[in-house]
Write a protein that holds these residues in place. Structure first.
Motif, PDB file in Angstrom:
ATOM      1  N   GLN A  70       1.107  -1.089   0.114  1.00 30.50           N
ATOM      2  CA  GLN A  70      -0.102   0.003   0.035  1.00 30.50           C
ATOM      3  C   GLN A  70       0.838   1.305  -0.004  1.00 30.50           C
ATOM      4  OE1 GLN A  70      -2.600   0.395   3.494  1.00 30.50           O
ATOM      5  NE2 GLN A  70      -3.776   1.955   2.664  1.00 30.50           N
ATOM      6  N   VAL A  71       0.716   2.120  -0.927  1.00 29.73           N
ATOM      7  CA  VAL A  71       1.476   3.541  -0.810  1.00 29.73           C
ATOM      8  C   VAL A  71       0.598   4.388  -0.021  1.00 29.73           C
ATOM      9  CG1 VAL A  71       2.184   5.394  -2.378  1.00 29.73           C
ATOM     10  CG2 VAL A  71       2.204   3.152  -3.360  1.00 29.73           C
ATOM     11  N   VAL A  72       1.241   4.708   1.072  1.00 34.13           N
ATOM     12  CA  VAL A  72       0.809   5.695   2.175  1.00 34.13           C
ATOM     13  C   VAL A  72       0.640   6.994   1.685  1.00 34.13           C
ATOM     14  CG1 VAL A  72       0.715   6.280   4.520  1.00 34.13           C
ATOM     15  CG2 VAL A  72       1.264   3.854   4.051  1.00 34.13           C
ATOM     16  N   GLN A  73       1.775   7.549   1.123  1.00 28.57           N
ATOM     17  CA  GLN A  73       2.019   8.829   0.846  1.00 28.57           C
ATOM     18  C   GLN A  73       3.016   9.038  -0.195  1.00 28.57           C
ATOM     19  OE1 GLN A  73       2.613  11.597   3.843  1.00 28.57           O
ATOM     20  NE2 GLN A  73       2.110  13.329   2.386  1.00 28.57           N
ATOM     21  N   LYS A  74       2.870   9.618  -1.213  1.00 30.10           N
ATOM     22  CA  LYS A  74       3.912  10.086  -2.134  1.00 30.10           C
ATOM     23  C   LYS A  74       3.894  11.399  -2.568  1.00 30.10           C
ATOM     24  CE  LYS A  74       4.974   8.356  -7.016  1.00 30.10           C
ATOM     25  NZ  LYS A  74       3.981   7.329  -8.362  1.00 30.10           N
ATOM     26  N   VAL A  75       5.147  11.902  -2.530  1.00 25.27           N
ATOM     27  CA  VAL A  75       5.500  13.367  -2.829  1.00 25.27           C
ATOM     28  C   VAL A  75       6.515  13.477  -3.799  1.00 25.27           C
ATOM     29  CG1 VAL A  75       6.567  15.443  -1.713  1.00 25.27           C
ATOM     30  CG2 VAL A  75       5.076  13.934  -0.234  1.00 25.27           C
ATOM     31  N   GLY A  76       6.465  14.363  -4.566  1.00 23.38           N
ATOM     32  CA  GLY A  76       7.290  14.516  -5.837  1.00 23.38           C
ATOM     33  C   GLY A  76       8.341  15.854  -5.456  1.00 23.38           C
ATOM     34  N   LEU A  77       9.411  15.503  -5.335  1.00 29.43           N
ATOM     35  CA  LEU A  77      10.380  16.689  -5.090  1.00 29.43           C
ATOM     36  C   LEU A  77      10.925  17.351  -6.046  1.00 29.43           C
ATOM     37  CD1 LEU A  77      12.675  14.453  -2.675  1.00 29.43           C
ATOM     38  CD2 LEU A  77      10.841  16.100  -2.001  1.00 29.43           C
ATOM     39  N   SER A  78      10.897  16.910  -7.397  1.00 28.66           N
ATOM     40  CA  SER A  78      11.270  17.738  -8.490  1.00 28.66           C
ATOM     41  C   SER A  78      10.672  16.923  -9.689  1.00 28.66           C
ATOM     42  CB  SER A  78      12.792  17.606  -8.760  1.00 28.66           C
ATOM     43  OG  SER A  78      13.458  16.472  -8.885  1.00 28.66           O
ATOM     44  N   ARG A  80      12.025  14.826 -11.599  1.00 31.65           N
ATOM     45  CA  ARG A  80      12.740  13.511 -11.850  1.00 31.65           C
ATOM     46  C   ARG A  80      13.056  12.844 -10.480  1.00 31.65           C
ATOM     47  NH1 ARG A  80      17.324  14.017 -16.510  1.00 31.65           N
ATOM     48  NH2 ARG A  80      15.680  14.645 -18.265  1.00 31.65           N
ATOM     49  N   SER A  81      12.408  13.322  -9.458  1.00 37.85           N
ATOM     50  CA  SER A  81      13.164  12.553  -7.983  1.00 37.85           C
ATOM     51  C   SER A  81      11.664  12.944  -7.065  1.00 37.85           C
ATOM     52  CB  SER A  81      13.893  13.227  -7.168  1.00 37.85           C
ATOM     53  OG  SER A  81      13.685  14.516  -7.010  1.00 37.85           O
ATOM     54  N   GLY A  82      11.541  12.054  -6.251  1.00 43.88           N
ATOM     55  CA  GLY A  82      10.414  11.761  -5.210  1.00 43.88           C
ATOM     56  C   GLY A  82      10.597  10.937  -4.123  1.00 43.88           C
ATOM     57  N   VAL A  96      13.262   6.777  -1.510  1.00 45.38           N
ATOM     58  CA  VAL A  96      13.773   7.944  -2.237  1.00 45.38           C
ATOM     59  C   VAL A  96      14.228   7.616  -3.690  1.00 45.38           C
ATOM     60  CG1 VAL A  96      15.185  10.098  -1.976  1.00 45.38           C
ATOM     61  CG2 VAL A  96      14.349   8.939  -0.033  1.00 45.38           C
ATOM     62  N   HIS A  97      13.746   8.316  -4.709  1.00 49.57           N
ATOM     63  CA  HIS A  97      14.374   8.180  -5.816  1.00 49.57           C
ATOM     64  C   HIS A  97      14.313   9.067  -6.644  1.00 49.57           C
ATOM     65  CE1 HIS A  97      10.210   8.904  -7.613  1.00 49.57           C
ATOM     66  NE2 HIS A  97       9.699   8.387  -6.484  1.00 49.57           N
ATOM     67  N   GLY A  98      15.304   9.201  -7.700  1.00 52.67           N
ATOM     68  CA  GLY A  98      15.746  10.208  -8.283  1.00 52.67           C
ATOM     69  C   GLY A  98      16.853   9.908  -9.591  1.00 52.67           C
ATOM     70  N   ASP A  99      17.542  10.817 -10.088  1.00 51.90           N
ATOM     71  CA  ASP A  99      18.429  10.661 -10.961  1.00 51.90           C
ATOM     72  C   ASP A  99      19.569   9.737 -10.494  1.00 51.90           C
ATOM     73  OD1 ASP A  99      17.190  12.065 -12.846  1.00 51.90           O
ATOM     74  OD2 ASP A  99      18.246  13.943 -12.579  1.00 51.90           O
TER      75      ASP A  99
END
Length: 123
Positions: A70-78, A80-82, A96-99
């Motif tokens: 279950q995805v509780v919360q998802k936030v985009g930081l830019s 290409r990252s979040g 935490v995912h990004g370049d």
């Protein structure tokens, strides 16, 4: 309710057929009448089940249907990252995912996620 396997369904049908044949042989009635009575009982049981569900009454279940992931919360930081907080089988993970790749950290609770985020924000 638990679904029966095809083998179990076949076994139940065979037992009901033998029981129907034995009941008609003992009572010296016709097989057609016994089949109609059995069919009527099944239809009445189905209608009762449908009515219970229609009124919102829950049937007893052995297992609750809780999603494993279950995805509780998802936030985009830019663009290409979040950051995402997910739960897998009751355990929380911070992703935490990004370049630069992806980092996955296990956290014990949502409060721990907040504390960890505050620590990383401080210089």
């Amino acid at each position: 309710m638990n679904a029966l396997s095809p083998r179990q369904k076949l076994l139940v049908a065979a037992v009901l057929t033998v029981a129907l044949a034995m009941a008609t042989a003992v009572s010296s009635g016709s097989m057609t009448t016994a089949a109609r009575i059995l069919l009527g009982a099944v239809v009445l049981g189905g209608l009762a089940l449908w009515a219970m569900r229609g009124r919102g009454l829950e049937l007893p279940r052995r297992f609750s249907k809780v999603p494993r992931l279950q995805v509780v919360q998802k936030v985009g930081l830019s663009a290409r990252s979040g950051v995402a907080l997910i739960e897998v089988d009751g355990r929380s993970f911070l992703i935490v995912h990004g370049d630069g790749g992806t980092r996955i950290r296990r956290v014990s609770s949502r409060a721990a996620v907040m504390a960890q985020a505050l620590k990383e924000d401080r210089p």
